[in-house]
Enzyme design. Structure first.
Site, PDB file in Angstrom:
ATOM      1  N   ASP A 113       4.433   3.391   6.526  1.00 14.67           N
ATOM      2  CA  ASP A 113       3.776   3.151   7.693  1.00 14.67           C
ATOM      3  C   ASP A 113       4.606   2.534   8.917  1.00 14.67           C
ATOM      4  OD1 ASP A 113       4.024   0.703   6.395  1.00 14.67           O
ATOM      5  OD2 ASP A 113       3.061  -0.151   8.140  1.00 14.67           O
TER       6      ASP A 113
ATOM      7  N   PHE B  76      14.410   5.017  10.831  1.00 17.75           N
ATOM      8  CA  PHE B  76      13.276   4.705  10.352  1.00 17.75           C
ATOM      9  C   PHE B  76      12.067   5.666  10.165  1.00 17.75           C
ATOM     10  CE2 PHE B  76       8.903   2.867  10.900  1.00 17.75           C
ATOM     11  CZ  PHE B  76       8.798   1.977  10.531  1.00 17.75           C
TER      12      PHE B  76
ATOM     13  N   LYS C 147       0.755  -1.248   0.000  1.00 18.42           N
ATOM     14  CA  LYS C 147      -0.037  -0.133   0.057  1.00 18.42           C
ATOM     15  C   LYS C 147       0.784   1.128  -0.051  1.00 18.42           C
ATOM     16  CE  LYS C 147      -2.689  -2.161   3.787  1.00 18.42           C
ATOM     17  NZ  LYS C 147      -2.138  -3.316   3.715  1.00 18.42           N
ATOM     18  N   GLY C 148       2.216   1.076   0.223  1.00 19.42           N
ATOM     19  CA  GLY C 148       2.874   2.433   0.608  1.00 19.42           C
ATOM     20  C   GLY C 148       3.285   3.426  -0.631  1.00 19.42           C
TER      21      GLY C 148
ATOM     22  N   ARG D 181       0.495   6.653   7.314  1.00 21.94           N
ATOM     23  CA  ARG D 181       0.558   6.716   6.045  1.00 21.94           C
ATOM     24  C   ARG D 181      -0.014   8.059   5.469  1.00 21.94           C
ATOM     25  NH1 ARG D 181       1.997   1.641   3.925  1.00 21.94           N
ATOM     26  NH2 ARG D 181       1.110  -0.135   4.743  1.00 21.94           N
TER      27      ARG D 181
ATOM     28  N   GLU E 137       7.905   3.013  -6.341  1.00 18.36           N
ATOM     29  CA  GLU E 137       7.998   2.714  -5.097  1.00 18.36           C
ATOM     30  C   GLU E 137       7.963   3.693  -3.990  1.00 18.36           C
ATOM     31  OE1 GLU E 137       8.767  -0.570  -4.090  1.00 18.36           O
ATOM     32  OE2 GLU E 137      10.266  -1.422  -5.455  1.00 18.36           O
ATOM     33  N   ASP E 138       7.673   3.304  -2.785  1.00 19.82           N
ATOM     34  CA  ASP E 138       7.853   4.419  -1.736  1.00 19.82           C
ATOM     35  C   ASP E 138       9.026   4.451  -1.246  1.00 19.82           C
ATOM     36  OD1 ASP E 138       7.728   1.558  -0.569  1.00 19.82           O
ATOM     37  OD2 ASP E 138       6.453   1.862   1.035  1.00 19.82           O
TER      38      ASP E 138
ATOM     39  N   ASP F 240      14.999   0.005   0.115  1.00 16.52           N
ATOM     40  CA  ASP F 240      15.949   0.037   1.127  1.00 16.52           C
ATOM     41  C   ASP F 240      17.061  -1.146   0.592  1.00 16.52           C
ATOM     42  OD1 ASP F 240      16.477   0.319   3.865  1.00 16.52           O
ATOM     43  OD2 ASP F 240      15.278  -1.268   4.516  1.00 16.52           O
TER      44      ASP F 240
HETATM   45  P1  IMP Z   1      13.469  -3.646   0.837  1.00 17.95           P
HETATM   46  O1  IMP Z   1      14.226  -3.745   1.977  1.00 17.95           O
HETATM   47  O2  IMP Z   1      14.205  -2.574  -0.092  1.00 17.95           O
HETATM   48  O3  IMP Z   1      12.858  -4.768  -0.034  1.00 17.95           O
HETATM   49  O4  IMP Z   1      12.109  -2.667   1.381  1.00 17.95           O
HETATM   50  C1  IMP Z   1      11.220  -3.230   1.971  1.00 17.95           C
HETATM   51  C2  IMP Z   1      10.148  -2.613   2.456  1.00 17.95           C
HETATM   52  O5  IMP Z   1      10.379  -2.310   3.821  1.00 17.95           O
HETATM   53  C3  IMP Z   1       9.538  -1.117   1.814  1.00 17.95           C
HETATM   54  O6  IMP Z   1       8.861  -1.282   0.535  1.00 17.95           O
HETATM   55  C4  IMP Z   1       8.775  -0.592   2.846  1.00 17.95           C
HETATM   56  O7  IMP Z   1       7.472  -0.908   2.756  1.00 17.95           O
HETATM   57  C5  IMP Z   1       9.523  -0.930   3.963  1.00 17.95           C
HETATM   58  N1  IMP Z   1      10.360  -0.167   4.877  1.00 17.95           N
HETATM   59  C6  IMP Z   1      11.658  -0.034   4.518  1.00 17.95           C
HETATM   60  N2  IMP Z   1      12.100   1.113   5.327  1.00 17.95           N
HETATM   61  C7  IMP Z   1      11.026   1.489   5.809  1.00 17.95           C
HETATM   62  C8  IMP Z   1      10.968   2.864   6.511  1.00 17.95           C
HETATM   63  O8  IMP Z   1      12.041   3.559   7.220  1.00 17.95           O
HETATM   64  N3  IMP Z   1       9.532   3.068   6.896  1.00 17.95           N
HETATM   65  C9  IMP Z   1       8.494   2.315   6.846  1.00 17.95           C
HETATM   66  N4  IMP Z   1       8.927   1.151   6.149  1.00 17.95           N
HETATM   67  C10 IMP Z   1       9.776   0.845   5.520  1.00 17.95           C
HETATM   68 MG    MG Z   2       5.275  -1.291   5.423  1.00 17.52          MG
END
Ligand code: IMP
Ligand code: MG
Length: 184
Positions: free
Chosen positions: A165, A158, A48-49, A171, A105-106, A109
């Site tokens: 979220d 974070f 949903k992000g 959100r 993408e939101d 990471d």
């Molecule tokens: P990835 O580690 O790049 O696979 O990201 C995984 C998911 O973790 C992202 O799409 C977000 O939904 C969530 N995420 C990563 N960092 C944060 C943050 O700082 N706040 C909230 N959600 C996060």
């Molecule tokens: Mg999330």
């Protein structure tokens, strides 16, 4: 900081104000419109992000766009647990064959989610495939992914707001803030 009924209890600071987010989205949208001028673009949002970012971005584009969404379940996220497990929980409604696709993408990471989505979408023969992210946290990257457009690079903290979220809350904040999840 002025307390608001929306503010998370563990909010430490505002990283980007609502005005800064809007201004930066306009800049990135201008670059995207320029790159895809003369073509139709399909924006793919990850539920949903990325919903908040996708709609703001779409409004700021001055080329024709289609939108579609998929949802993923990931185990990991921003935590100490092992990242990398991702699966599609809700697929796109339409095929993307021969379309110019922008994955929205939101946050990128570790990169696991984005890499998985890129591989999955690339297998469906789009005409082109690129990534646009609201936030990029390159300091935590484990797998390399090509980020074509990004609004902000962020520190290793974070964050919540503008789609991001903590336990499904915050959100709908207009700004992006650093929060301490232990104080929520
Ligand atoms: P990835 O580690 O790049 O696979 O990201 C995984 C998911 O973790 C992202 O799409 C977000 O939904 C969530 N995420 C990563 N960092 C944060 C943050 O700082 N706040 C909230 N959600 C996060
Ligand atoms: Mg999330």
């Amino acid at each position: 900081m002025t307390p608001s009924p929306l503010s998370p209890p563990g909010l430490e600071r505002v990283l980007f104000t609502e005005e800064q987010v809007a201004a930066r989205i306009r800049e990135v949208a201008a670059a995207i419109s320029e790159k895809y001028r003369g073509r139709d673009l399909k924006l793919i949002g990850v539920l949903k992000g990325s919903v908040f970012f996708l709609t703001a971005l779409a409004r700021a584009l001055d080329i024709p766009v289609k939108i579609d969404f998929l949802a993923i379940s990931s185990f990991g996220g921003y935590s100490a647990s092992p990242p990398g497990m991702v699966r599609i929980a809700k697929d796109l409604d339409e095929p993307i064959q021969d379309e110019d696709v922008l994955l929205v993408e939101d946050i990128v990471d570790t990169g696991f989610t984005t890499r998985y989505l890129l591989q999955t979408l690339a297998g469906r023969s789009p005409r082109s495939l690129a990534i646009c992210t609201l936030l990029d946290r390159t300091s935590r990257r484990i797998v390399q992914v090509p980020v074509d457009f990004r609004c902000f690079e962020i520190p290793d903290r974070f964050v919540v707001g503008f789609g991001l979220d903590h336990k499904q809350l915050y959100r709908n904040l207009g700004y992006i803030g650093v929060m301490n999840p232990d104080k929520s």
